[in-house]
Write an enzyme that holds these catalytic residues in place. Structure first.
Site, PDB file in Angstrom:
ATOM      1  CG  ASP A 116      -2.106   0.941   1.073  1.00  0.00           C
ATOM      2  OD1 ASP A 116      -1.909   2.079   0.607  1.00  0.00           O
ATOM      3  OD2 ASP A 116      -3.232   0.539   1.415  1.00  0.00           O
ATOM      4  CB  SER A 162     -12.037   9.857   5.627  1.00  0.00           C
ATOM      5  OG  SER A 162     -10.975   9.619   4.718  1.00  0.00           O
ATOM      6  CG  ASP A 185     -10.147   1.673  -3.533  1.00  0.00           C
ATOM      7  OD1 ASP A 185      -9.126   1.624  -4.249  1.00  0.00           O
ATOM      8  OD2 ASP A 185     -10.395   2.629  -2.780  1.00  0.00           O
ATOM      9  CB  CYS A 220     -15.567   2.732  -0.777  1.00  0.00           C
ATOM     10  SG  CYS A 220     -16.035   1.010  -1.039  1.00  0.00           S
ATOM     11  CB  CYS A 233     -16.015  14.580  -9.534  1.00  0.00           C
ATOM     12  SG  CYS A 233     -14.497  13.927 -10.257  1.00  0.00           S
TER      13      CYS A 233
END
Length: 399
Positions: A71, A78, A139, A197, A357
């Site tokens: 990662d 969050s 994701d 997500c 966005c």
């Protein structure tokens, strides 16, 4: 369908291992041989996020000998609603470091290898090649296809999971033993058409259900017990408290595990950004998407306040996202309304327009649709709200 154990047993257990894993040793199907297989196993967990967190915790607790954590990101506030391998004191820390520290507390007998890198076609085979299997908790579609293809070429299983809002899915993809991810999804959905997500939200505890299911499948594969989810897709609806099973079949025409694959060791892995239609990967002139930077947009909005232009700032995100953070002076026209054409009546065609966005994918798609409808002057915010918060107004929250 039962299969042979993926991993050979390691050395005999010492007294610390016997004490720690006593409840496993009492299970006839696991016993000492199974626990020694776990201790000898090498599992790569891709993503120390919502799915990776429970998978990492339970794989470490189960005694998997070597766990690789892949990662490149850092812990954000969050994340804490669902990524239980991290805590408040870890905010701003590399996720691989945070996860490694937590796993050391869970089980100091486990070796954790940190990979603070973004998995790409150039490094995937090298990074994943050191492991017996991969637990995929990513994701985004580009990485899912990359991981699948790399695992097929390496001949190792991929335990895949996916979550969104209240729904989760998991399966085991293993070329030569059953279908792969491409057999289930031969084509990637259009960029921006499926919210992540981060854009649509996810119930935090759903991650525990799917991540634990992934860890269970990994343990079954390592020890050779039970029937793994090969050729089966497990679908969970948390609101209805249901689990459904769907059959998946191998596709003989699959690009990577089919009878005549086009993705091989010789050809190398594909360009996954292009395959998934990500805006930054588009090369042709007709596909170029005009952008403004966050600082350029700030200048345009300041000039608008002085009456020097009539630029219209359009937020294509959903209402829940706007409630978290918005750029002052923007008007809401959700992305889905561009597909039907309903959005065009709310956007003036005689004034310059800037779309935005969260990160830029949805606004780029909306831009193409608006330009195809004949708008002569439309751009979008490069990097979206995330770039605005980073470069213009760092006091705003992010998500």
């Amino acid at each position: 369908m039962s299969i042979a154990p993926l991993v050979e047993p390691g050395p005999p257990l010492d007294h610390r291992q016997v004490a720690r894993y006593a409840r496993h040793l009492l299970i006839p199907d696991v016993g000492e041989p199974g626990q020694r297989r776990l201790a000898n196993a090498r599992v790569a967990v891709l993503g120390a996020g919502g799915l990776g967190s429970p998978a990492l915790l339970y794989l470490a607790a189960a005694g998997v000998g070597t766990i690789g954590v892949i990662d490149p990101d850092v812990v954000e506030t969050s994340n804490l609603q669902r990524q239980v391998v991290h805590g408040v004191s870890d905010v701003g820390r590399l996720k691989v470091e945070s996860a490694a520290a937590t796993l050391a507390e869970v089980n100091p007998l486990v070796r954790v290898v940190q990979h603070p890198v973004r998995l790409e076609a150039a490094n995937a085979l090298e990074v994943l090649g050191d492991y017996d299997l991969v637990v995929d908790g990513t994701d985004n579609f580009a990485t899912r296809y990359l991981v699948n293809d790399a695992c097929v070429l390496l001949g190792i299983p991929c335990v895949w999971g996916s979550i969104f809002r209240f729904d989760g899915q998991t399966s085991v993809f293993w070329g030569g033993h059953g279908p792969c991810y491409r057999c289930l999804f031969p084509e990637a959905p259009p960029a921006g058409s499926v919210p992540s997500c981060a854009e649509g939200g996810v119930l935090g505890v759903l991650c525990a259900a799917i991540g634990a299911a992934q860890a269970t499948e990994a343990i079954k594969l390592i020890t050779g017990i039970g029937n793994p989810l090969l050729g089966r897709l497990l679908v969970h609806d948390a609101l209805r408290a249901t689990w459904r099973e769907l059959k998946i079949h191998r596709d003989p025409g699959c690009a990577v595990c089919g009878d005549s694959p086009t993705i091989t060791r010789r050809t190398g892995l594909a360009d996954y950004d292009t395959f998934c239609g990500l805006p930054q990967a588009r090369q042709s002139a007709e596909d170029d998407v005009p952008t403004v930077t966050a600082r350029e947009l700030a200048g345009l909005l300041e000039a608008r306040e002085r009456g020097e232009n009539q630029v219209v700032l359009v937020d294509v995100r959903e209402p829940g996202e706007r409630a978290i953070v918005s750029i002052p002076g923007s008007v809401a026209v959700p992305r889905g309304r561009f597909d039907t054409g309903d959005a065009f009546s709310d956007i003036p065609f005689d004034r310059p327009v800037v779309l935005h966005c969260r990160s830029g994918a949805r606004s780029a798609t909306a831009l193409r649709l608006l330009r195809a409808a004949g708008h002569p002057d439309v751009r979008h915010l490069e990097g979206g709200v995330l770039a605005w918060v980073e470069h213009v107004d760092p006091g705003l929250p992010t998500y």
